[in-house]
Design a protein around this motif. Structure first.
Motif, short mmCIF file in Angstrom:
data_model
loop_
_atom_site.label_atom_id
_atom_site.label_comp_id
_atom_site.label_asym_id
_atom_site.label_seq_id
_atom_site.Cartn_x
_atom_site.Cartn_y
_atom_site.Cartn_z
N ASP A 1 3.75 14.77 -0.69
CA ASP A 1 3.49 14.28 0.67
C ASP A 1 4.38 14.98 1.69
O ASP A 1 3.93 15.28 2.81
N CYS B 1 -10.82 17.69 1.73
CA CYS B 1 -9.91 16.62 2.14
C CYS B 1 -9.08 17.00 3.37
O CYS B 1 -8.48 16.13 4.00
N LYS C 1 -3.48 9.95 2.55
CA LYS C 1 -3.89 9.27 1.32
C LYS C 1 -4.98 10.04 0.58
O LYS C 1 -4.88 10.27 -0.62
N SER C 2 -6.03 10.45 1.31
CA SER C 2 -7.13 11.15 0.64
C SER C 2 -6.67 12.51 0.13
O SER C 2 -7.08 12.95 -0.96
N SER C 3 -5.80 13.16 0.88
CA SER C 3 -5.30 14.47 0.45
C SER C 3 -4.45 14.34 -0.82
O SER C 3 -4.61 15.12 -1.75
N LEU C 4 -3.56 13.36 -0.83
CA LEU C 4 -2.72 13.16 -2.01
C LEU C 4 -3.56 12.82 -3.23
O LEU C 4 -3.33 13.36 -4.32
N THR C 5 -4.53 11.96 -3.06
CA THR C 5 -5.40 11.58 -4.18
C THR C 5 -6.12 12.80 -4.74
O THR C 5 -6.13 13.03 -5.95
N PHE C 6 -6.71 13.60 -3.86
CA PHE C 6 -7.45 14.78 -4.30
C PHE C 6 -6.52 15.81 -4.95
O PHE C 6 -6.82 16.33 -6.03
N ARG D 1 -3.62 15.50 -6.35
CA ARG D 1 -3.03 15.06 -7.63
C ARG D 1 -4.02 15.17 -8.78
O ARG D 1 -3.62 15.32 -9.93
N LYS D 2 -5.31 15.11 -8.47
CA LYS D 2 -6.34 15.19 -9.51
C LYS D 2 -6.92 16.59 -9.68
O LYS D 2 -7.69 16.83 -10.61
N ARG E 1 -4.02 21.87 -5.61
CA ARG E 1 -2.58 21.65 -5.44
C ARG E 1 -1.83 22.98 -5.50
O ARG E 1 -0.90 23.22 -4.73
#
Length: 74
Positions: free
Chosen positions: A15, A39, A47-52, A54-55, A60
């Motif tokens: 983040d 994203c 939030k959406s960026s971190l979720t994407f 991380r997966k 990343r």
């Protein structure tokens, strides 16, 4: 601990990296132009960026590589 001395990502949270990039490029739009990821370009949020990110290892990696290029310019 010695192995991480030259790693610019050591101790950096994802983040914090995203916040730095968004600030550096003048917002989500600027970052989305550098890294064409949905994203960052469609309803971007932390939030959406971190979720994407991380997966999705390839996305990343792009973010981390851009961050390293920026901080190496200093």
């Amino acid at each position: 601990m010695q192995e991480q001395l030259n790693n610019p990502l050591h101790g950096k949270r994802l983040d914090t990296i995203i916040e730095h990039l968004v600030s550096y490029y003048g917002g989500w739009e600027g970052l989305g132009k550098r890294i064409n990821i949905k994203c960052f370009n469609e309803n971007p949020s932390m939030k959406s960026s971190l979720t994407f990110l991380r997966k999705t290892p390839w996305a990343r990696q792009k973010v981390e590589e851009l961050y390293v290029r920026i901080i190496n310019k200093r």
